[in-house]
Design a protein around this motif. Structure first.
Motif, PDB file in Angstrom:
ATOM      1  N   ILE A   2       0.867  -1.182   0.000  1.00 32.70           N
ATOM      2  CA  ILE A   2       0.000   0.000   0.000  1.00 32.70           C
ATOM      3  C   ILE A   2       0.896   1.222   0.000  1.00 32.70           C
ATOM      4  O   ILE A   2       1.822   1.326   0.811  1.00 32.70           O
ATOM      5  CB  ILE A   2      -0.921   0.020   1.233  1.00 32.70           C
ATOM      6  CG1 ILE A   2      -1.881  -1.165   1.191  1.00 32.70           C
ATOM      7  CG2 ILE A   2      -1.676   1.346   1.300  1.00 32.70           C
ATOM      8  CD1 ILE A   2      -2.726  -1.317   2.432  1.00 32.70           C
ATOM      9  N   TRP A   4       0.580   5.085   0.603  1.00 34.81           N
ATOM     10  CA  TRP A   4      -0.319   6.099   1.150  1.00 34.81           C
ATOM     11  C   TRP A   4       0.270   7.461   0.797  1.00 34.81           C
ATOM     12  O   TRP A   4       1.382   7.777   1.191  1.00 34.81           O
ATOM     13  CB  TRP A   4      -0.386   5.929   2.656  1.00 34.81           C
ATOM     14  CG  TRP A   4      -1.395   6.757   3.359  1.00 34.81           C
ATOM     15  CD1 TRP A   4      -1.490   8.122   3.365  1.00 34.81           C
ATOM     16  CD2 TRP A   4      -2.448   6.293   4.182  1.00 34.81           C
ATOM     17  NE1 TRP A   4      -2.531   8.528   4.125  1.00 34.81           N
ATOM     18  CE2 TRP A   4      -3.136   7.417   4.654  1.00 34.81           C
ATOM     19  CE3 TRP A   4      -2.871   5.033   4.573  1.00 34.81           C
ATOM     20  CZ2 TRP A   4      -4.226   7.314   5.498  1.00 34.81           C
ATOM     21  CZ3 TRP A   4      -3.948   4.945   5.417  1.00 34.81           C
ATOM     22  CH2 TRP A   4      -4.623   6.070   5.863  1.00 34.81           C
ATOM     23  N   ILE A   5      -0.492   8.263   0.083  1.00 35.08           N
ATOM     24  CA  ILE A   5      -0.023   9.590  -0.319  1.00 35.08           C
ATOM     25  C   ILE A   5      -0.773  10.633   0.488  1.00 35.08           C
ATOM     26  O   ILE A   5      -2.000  10.665   0.484  1.00 35.08           O
ATOM     27  CB  ILE A   5      -0.248   9.815  -1.833  1.00 35.08           C
ATOM     28  CG1 ILE A   5       0.455   8.710  -2.633  1.00 35.08           C
ATOM     29  CG2 ILE A   5       0.242  11.195  -2.243  1.00 35.08           C
ATOM     30  CD1 ILE A   5       0.127   8.721  -4.103  1.00 35.08           C
ATOM     31  N   ASN A   6      -0.029  11.465   1.166  1.00 32.48           N
ATOM     32  CA  ASN A   6      -0.616  12.497   2.009  1.00 32.48           C
ATOM     33  C   ASN A   6      -0.013  13.844   1.608  1.00 32.48           C
ATOM     34  O   ASN A   6       1.127  13.914   1.160  1.00 32.48           O
ATOM     35  CB  ASN A   6      -0.311  12.191   3.481  1.00 32.48           C
ATOM     36  CG  ASN A   6      -1.157  12.990   4.432  1.00 32.48           C
ATOM     37  OD1 ASN A   6      -2.089  13.666   4.028  1.00 32.48           O
ATOM     38  ND2 ASN A   6      -0.838  12.914   5.708  1.00 32.48           N
ATOM     39  N   LYS A  13      -1.639  15.033  -5.193  1.00 36.23           N
ATOM     40  CA  LYS A  13      -1.738  13.666  -4.675  1.00 36.23           C
ATOM     41  C   LYS A  13      -2.473  12.748  -5.644  1.00 36.23           C
ATOM     42  O   LYS A  13      -2.005  11.644  -5.927  1.00 36.23           O
ATOM     43  CB  LYS A  13      -2.455  13.656  -3.318  1.00 36.23           C
ATOM     44  CG  LYS A  13      -1.753  14.434  -2.231  1.00 36.23           C
ATOM     45  CD  LYS A  13      -2.538  14.426  -0.939  1.00 36.23           C
ATOM     46  CE  LYS A  13      -3.895  15.076  -1.045  1.00 36.23           C
ATOM     47  NZ  LYS A  13      -3.924  16.505  -1.268  1.00 36.23           N
ATOM     48  N   ALA A  17      -0.984   9.581  -7.665  1.00 34.43           N
ATOM     49  CA  ALA A  17      -1.564   8.247  -7.501  1.00 34.43           C
ATOM     50  C   ALA A  17      -1.879   7.620  -8.851  1.00 34.43           C
ATOM     51  O   ALA A  17      -1.579   6.438  -9.084  1.00 34.43           O
ATOM     52  CB  ALA A  17      -2.827   8.325  -6.644  1.00 34.43           C
ATOM     53  N   TYR A  30      -7.369   3.856  -4.607  1.00 35.19           N
ATOM     54  CA  TYR A  30      -8.488   4.016  -3.683  1.00 35.19           C
ATOM     55  C   TYR A  30      -8.500   5.469  -3.254  1.00 35.19           C
ATOM     56  O   TYR A  30      -7.544   5.949  -2.639  1.00 35.19           O
ATOM     57  CB  TYR A  30      -8.334   3.104  -2.463  1.00 35.19           C
ATOM     58  CG  TYR A  30      -9.354   3.418  -1.399  1.00 35.19           C
ATOM     59  CD1 TYR A  30     -10.679   3.045  -1.564  1.00 35.19           C
ATOM     60  CD2 TYR A  30      -9.008   4.127  -0.266  1.00 35.19           C
ATOM     61  CE1 TYR A  30     -11.631   3.356  -0.613  1.00 35.19           C
ATOM     62  CE2 TYR A  30      -9.953   4.446   0.695  1.00 35.19           C
ATOM     63  CZ  TYR A  30     -11.250   4.054   0.511  1.00 35.19           C
ATOM     64  OH  TYR A  30     -12.187   4.372   1.443  1.00 35.19           O
ATOM     65  N   ASP A  31      -9.549   6.177  -3.591  1.00 28.35           N
ATOM     66  CA  ASP A  31      -9.675   7.589  -3.228  1.00 28.35           C
ATOM     67  C   ASP A  31     -10.734   7.718  -2.147  1.00 28.35           C
ATOM     68  O   ASP A  31     -11.931   7.595  -2.421  1.00 28.35           O
ATOM     69  CB  ASP A  31     -10.063   8.411  -4.457  1.00 28.35           C
ATOM     70  CG  ASP A  31     -10.031   9.903  -4.205  1.00 28.35           C
ATOM     71  OD1 ASP A  31      -9.936  10.315  -3.021  1.00 28.35           O
ATOM     72  OD2 ASP A  31     -10.105  10.668  -5.172  1.00 28.35           O
TER      73      ASP A  31
END
Length: 60
Positions: A2, A4-6, A13, A17, A30-31
């Motif tokens: 996974i 995870w983009i923050n 972002k 993705a 997954y948004d």
């Protein structure tokens, strides 16, 4: 795996993705914003807030 983009609003972002998605076969994006829109659109009018992130269920 996974990833995870923050980051801040408007920082790219989602673009990042989808660029990763393009480069990794069999991956998906997954948004969580889509769930936020669902919550917002299905809450009774008298309980609606300006930002779906303000709903307690969003944090769960």
């Amino acid at each position: 795996m996974i990833i995870w983009i923050n980051g801040a609003f408007g920082s790219g972002k989602t673009h990042t993705a989808y660029e990763l998605h393009r480069r990794f076969p069999n991956s998906f994006v997954y948004d969580p914003e889509n769930m936020g829109f669902f919550i917002r659109d299905n809450i009774p009018k008298n309980m609606q807030k300006n930002d779906f992130q303000d709903y307690p269920i969003w944090r769960e």
